[in-house]
Design a protein around this motif. Structure first.
Motif, mmCIF file in Angstrom:
data_model
loop_
_atom_site.group_PDB
_atom_site.id
_atom_site.type_symbol
_atom_site.label_atom_id
_atom_site.label_comp_id
_atom_site.label_asym_id
_atom_site.label_seq_id
_atom_site.Cartn_x
_atom_site.Cartn_y
_atom_site.Cartn_z
ATOM 1 N N SER A 160 45.080 32.201 37.877
ATOM 2 C CA SER A 160 46.471 32.372 38.315
ATOM 3 C C SER A 160 46.991 31.114 38.992
ATOM 4 O O SER A 160 48.149 30.708 38.788
ATOM 5 C CB SER A 160 46.573 33.564 39.277
ATOM 6 N N TYR A 161 46.153 30.485 39.790
ATOM 7 C CA TYR A 161 46.554 29.269 40.494
ATOM 8 C C TYR A 161 46.824 28.129 39.513
ATOM 9 O O TYR A 161 47.865 27.446 39.586
ATOM 10 C CB TYR A 161 45.459 28.873 41.476
ATOM 11 N N LYS A 162 45.926 27.937 38.561
ATOM 12 C CA LYS A 162 46.058 26.808 37.643
ATOM 13 C C LYS A 162 47.187 26.994 36.626
ATOM 14 O O LYS A 162 47.784 26.013 36.167
ATOM 15 C CB LYS A 162 44.729 26.559 36.922
ATOM 16 N N LEU A 163 47.493 28.231 36.275
ATOM 17 C CA LEU A 163 48.538 28.479 35.284
ATOM 18 C C LEU A 163 49.854 28.931 35.907
ATOM 19 O O LEU A 163 50.815 29.205 35.195
ATOM 20 C CB LEU A 163 48.060 29.527 34.271
ATOM 21 N N GLY A 164 49.892 29.021 37.225
ATOM 22 C CA GLY A 164 51.134 29.387 37.895
ATOM 23 C C GLY A 164 51.550 30.817 37.654
ATOM 24 O O GLY A 164 52.742 31.103 37.497
ATOM 25 N N LEU A 165 50.596 31.742 37.635
ATOM 26 C CA LEU A 165 50.877 33.148 37.333
ATOM 27 C C LEU A 165 51.077 33.924 38.623
ATOM 28 O O LEU A 165 50.300 33.810 39.565
ATOM 29 C CB LEU A 165 49.734 33.758 36.522
ATOM 30 N N ARG A 166 52.089 34.796 38.656
ATOM 31 C CA ARG A 166 52.486 35.465 39.901
ATOM 32 C C ARG A 166 52.233 36.967 39.909
ATOM 33 O O ARG A 166 52.594 37.657 40.851
ATOM 34 C CB ARG A 166 53.971 35.190 40.159
#
Length: 849
Positions: A160-166
């Motif tokens: 989530s952090y690396k792909l910008g997932l919320r």
């Protein structure tokens, strides 16, 4: 029980033994190819196996082909070498697969409007124990840093952090059923509205690599390393490395948004065996049957409507019969009083192809079943010759699918499949799949040319992607070609190294992609929009933008409606007529309409010009686009200019309200930039017509886009390659495009690994015969975590389960070279009696020699 809302599988990706992607995986399945490798002695010893262990008759040197796990594209994912070397390879590989699955689905994670969730699990970090701790790296960076980089809890949040997932980011840990449980949890979150898109999957990388295992009779692993699901000669499974993920979305949303649906999850369930089983590591019929029954009930499916089950199928003597008994029990319970046909539903297991992939086992089986539905064929379950008699298949609904079988669509009778995955510890998962619905009919999206864009982190990757796209587009035509171009525009994260072409069909696209003069750019350049005088030919060419872009057409029509009141003429009709040149008196107001609308359309798509410049009437357009004049005021002034009347021009200016510009302006009439305070006065514009034009100055790094000199798409090619942000989703909205699988990012992997120098291990001397009991007691106390264990203590009374008995048997085999199965361990019961049996076996072996 209420029927579950269907969930679509819209993307998938994976790496499996013998297959670097899902396409290669399917090719292996169809070919009936088993992906196992046999290690020779030198390789095994070189990778740390003690020679005496390799020489043992019970040593199995066959394992599933290990995928490369030491490589990563750190540039793409923004990691330093130190970050990557510290990060567990399971985290790294799953990050790449999650990214690839999103690209397969045609969704850009960084620009997605919905929350995207991640539901995934990994095996424990053997990399930490084998590499980071043994090398001293763990001690040098600190335990907390190592925890964050290797613990399975942080796998989904790392993604989530690396792909910008919320969306929700949840670790799932249920041993072998992990990844299928993750699918169930993801579907539940989607139905609850916690996220609009979800990634679900799992990963297991077996370390150290190039190692075999010691066979234990009655244990989990196969005597010869070959899993034979459901076969009478099956002796166990073989654990390997793999990773897989699917992208999920509510079916109603997927169909409405034009997603490619590969299969549909009709329902799913998760249960646990509780205490209704022989031991902790032993499966239970009741729990598995409840799981299958509940999933089928939620799916609203009659058992006669399921024609294939991708089973857990570990090829163990105990597990396979229990699984078939549970399936049969569930199907008969669902059928009620109605008799079930005999032998109509095929069962199979992918473990014959790739082995048991641990936390990735369930997602591997799911992807196989999805591919079978999509390709309308059921692959053979390998290594099957004759059914295990304990399966009791005769008279039941199931047969082992031992050959590649066609599975065509049947109108009015959708094909369905079940997928099972069961974990050590008793957590069971079952998913019911159905074929994807046939897409509704539609017209090909109406653009005479399609804009094809691509981007990468460096020039090498950009060129590789361009070549991949050229091969892909060569065979595409019609709607499929248009959909592919759309997917590349809206379903990829923009990167610095960019390229673009405009093509009428796939063949032309392939030719242009392979050409040397393709439009390319690197980095971001400042953009100037230039509004130069337009002649009749350019105004005629601009009709393409009017006819091709609904937003442009709407803006032009609004302006033409105002001009009709000012000029008492239908300028739109004159412009669109094909019967002659445009009247010279109409050029100024028509240029204003075209340039004003086209520029605002580009800004609407996200273009952020650093400066607006112009010449002649173009300066008025530039000022209006910058906000100095509203559209009505600008049109009134343009109409006055066209009339040639000084009084009318003065009246138009007097009726206007100039404002400070929102963007920097530079005019040919002033020889450069115009102070904002000056351009926002009526006096500036009163004297404007009398000024002489001067040549402007353009910075070397600026891109000057001539508004109206070409088509909107040609301007977009320039702007995209200059690094401008383009909202292609706005551009393509409402035009009937669909997302399709298109070539994904060419990962530029390099090695990032903490190596541990090989240390020769001295052979351990075999214990003296009269010391067997003492050595065995120490070994059992350690492996069973029973420090107070005594020679005559009963192992069952102490709570030792079947999994513990397997560990004891393995210790006996490795230390003393004597084979015991777990049942014998329980029958002997105490260390004293086990030691006596070991001693007798050794004595008999010595006497025989």
């Amino acid at each position: 029980m209420d029927q579950a809302e269907p969930v679509a599988i819209i993307g998938m990706a994976g790496r499996f033994p013998g297959a670097d992607d899902v396409g290669e995986f399917w090719s292996n399945l169809v070919a009936g190819r088993a992906s196992f490798v046999r290690f020779d002695d030198d390789l095994l010893v070189a990778h740390g196996e003690p020679p005496e262990r390799v020489a043992n008759d019970a040593y199995v040197r066959v394992r599933p082909c290990p995928p490369a796990m030491d490589l990563m594209d750190t540039t793409l994912f923004g990691m330093t070498d130190q970050d990557a070397r510290l990060r567990d390879p399971q985290h790294r590989v799953f990050l790449e697969i999650a990214h690839a699955a999103l690209e397969h689905a045609g969704h850009d994670p960084h620009g997605h409007p919905d929350r995207i969730g991640v539901f995934a699990g990994a095996n424990g970090s053997r990399y930490r124990a084998e590499n980071l701790e043994r090398s001293g790296t763990a001690a040098s960076v600190g335990e907390r840093a190592v925890d964050f980089a290797t613990h399975p809890d942080y796998l989904p949040t790392f993604v989530s952090y690396k792909l910008g997932l919320r969306g929700p980011s949840m670790a799932v840990q249920t041993a072998c059923s992990t990844s299928l449980v993750a699918v169930h949890v993801a579907c539940t979150a989607l139905r609850a509205g916690d996220c609009g898109l979800a990634i679900a999957g799992g990963v297991d990388l077996e370390l150290p690599v190039c190692r075999g295992y010691s066979y234990v009779d009655g244990g989990l692993t196969a005597r010869d390393g070959v899993p034979r699901p459901f076969d009478r000669d099956a002796t166990g499974t073989n654990f390997g490395s793999g990773v897989g993920a699917v992208v999920l979305k509510r079916l109603s949303s997927a169909l409405a948004d034009g997603d490619r649906v590969h299969a549909v999850v009709l329902g799913s369930a998760v249960t646990n065996d509780g205490d209704q089983r022989a031991g902790f590591a032993t499966p239970g019929v009741a729990g598995q049957a409840d799981c299958v029954h509940e999933a089928m009930t939620r799916a609203g499916v009659d058992p006669r409507g399921v024609s294939y089950v991708e089973a857990h199928g570990t090829a163990t003597r105990l597990g396979d019969p229990i699984e078939v008994a549970a399936l049969t029990k569930a199907y008969r319970r669902l059928a009620g009083d109605a008799p079930l046909p005999t032998g109509w539903c095929g069962i199979g297991s992918v473990k014959g192809n790739v082995g048991h992939l641990g936390q990735a086992a369930g997602i591997t089986g799911l992807i196989k079943a999805v591919l079978a539905l999509a390709h309308e064929a059921i692959p053979a379950s390998l290594n099957f010759r004759e059914p295990n008699p304990e399966l009791n298949l005769a008279g039941g609904p199931f047969f082992v699918n031992d050959t590649l079988r066609p599975w065509p669509r049947q109108p009015g009778s959708p094909r369905r499949a079940g997928v099972s995955s069961f974990g050590v510890g008793g957590t069971n998962a079952h998913v019911v799949l159905q074929e994807a619905p046939e897409p509704d009919g539609r017209d090909t999206p109406a653009r005479d040319r399609e804009l094809i864009v691509w981007s990468a982190m460096d020039g090498v990757a950009a060129d590789q992607l361009r070549e991949s796209l050229a091969g892909y587009f060569a065979d595409l035509a019609g709607a499929e070609f248009a959909d592919a171009a759309h997917t590349l525009r809206v379903g990829r994260t923009p990167r610095p190294y960019r390229g673009a072409v405009l093509a009428r069909d796939g063949k032309e696209a392939a030719e242009l992609l392979r050409a040397d003069n393709v439009s390319r750019g690197n980095g971001s350049r400042p953009v100037w929009l230039r509004f130069a005088p337009m002649g009749p030919e350019q105004l005629t060419s601009a009709r393409r933008g009017y006819h091709g872009e609904p937003v442009v057409r709407t803006g032009c029509d609004a302006a033409f409606d105002l001009l009709r009141q000012l000029l008492d003429v239908d300028l739109r009709a004159l412009w669109l007529a094909d019967d002659g040149p445009i009247d010279a008196d109409a050029l100024a107001p028509l240029q204003f309409v075209v340039q004003y609308t086209f520029a605002h359309y580009l800004i609407h798509l996200g273009v952020r010009p650093a400066l607006l410049t112009g010449q002649g009437i173009g300066e008025l357009v530039a000022a209006a686009v910058a906000g100095v004049f509203g559209m009505a005021d600008g049109l009134r002034i343009a109409a006055a200019l066209a009339s040639g009347s000084e009084d009318r021009y003065a009246d138009a200016l007097a009726a206007s309200t100039p404002r400070l510009p929102r963007r920097q302006l530079a005019f040919a009439s002033t020889g450069g930039p115009v102070p904002a305070e000056d351009v926002a006065t009526v006096s500036f514009w009163a004297a404007w017509r009398d000024r002489e034009a001067h040549s402007g100055v353009v910075p070397d790094d600026a891109l000057v886009v001539e508004i109206g000199a070409g088509t909107v798409d040609e301007a977009l090619v320039e702007l995209w390659t200059a690094g401008q942000p383009i909202d292609f989703g706005r551009r393509d909205a409402g035009r009937g495009y669909r997302r399709v699988p298109a070539p994904g990012y060419p990962y530029q992997r390099t090695r990032h690994w903490v190596d541990v120098p090989a240390q020769p291990q001295p052979a351990r001397p075999a214990p003296e015969t009269d010391d067997v009991a003492g050595v065995l007691l120490s070994m059992c106390a350690q492996t069973l975590d029973l420090p107070e264990l005594g020679h005559q203590d009963d192992l069952l009374d102490l709570g030792v389960d079947s999994f513990g008995a397997i560990r004891v048997a393995m210790c006996v085999q490795e230390r003393f070279g004597v084979e015991l199965d777990p049942i014998t361990v329980f029958e002997l019961g105490t260390v004293e009696r086990i030691a006596r049996t070991v001693t007798e076996s050794r004595d008999n072996r010595t006497a025989a020699k």
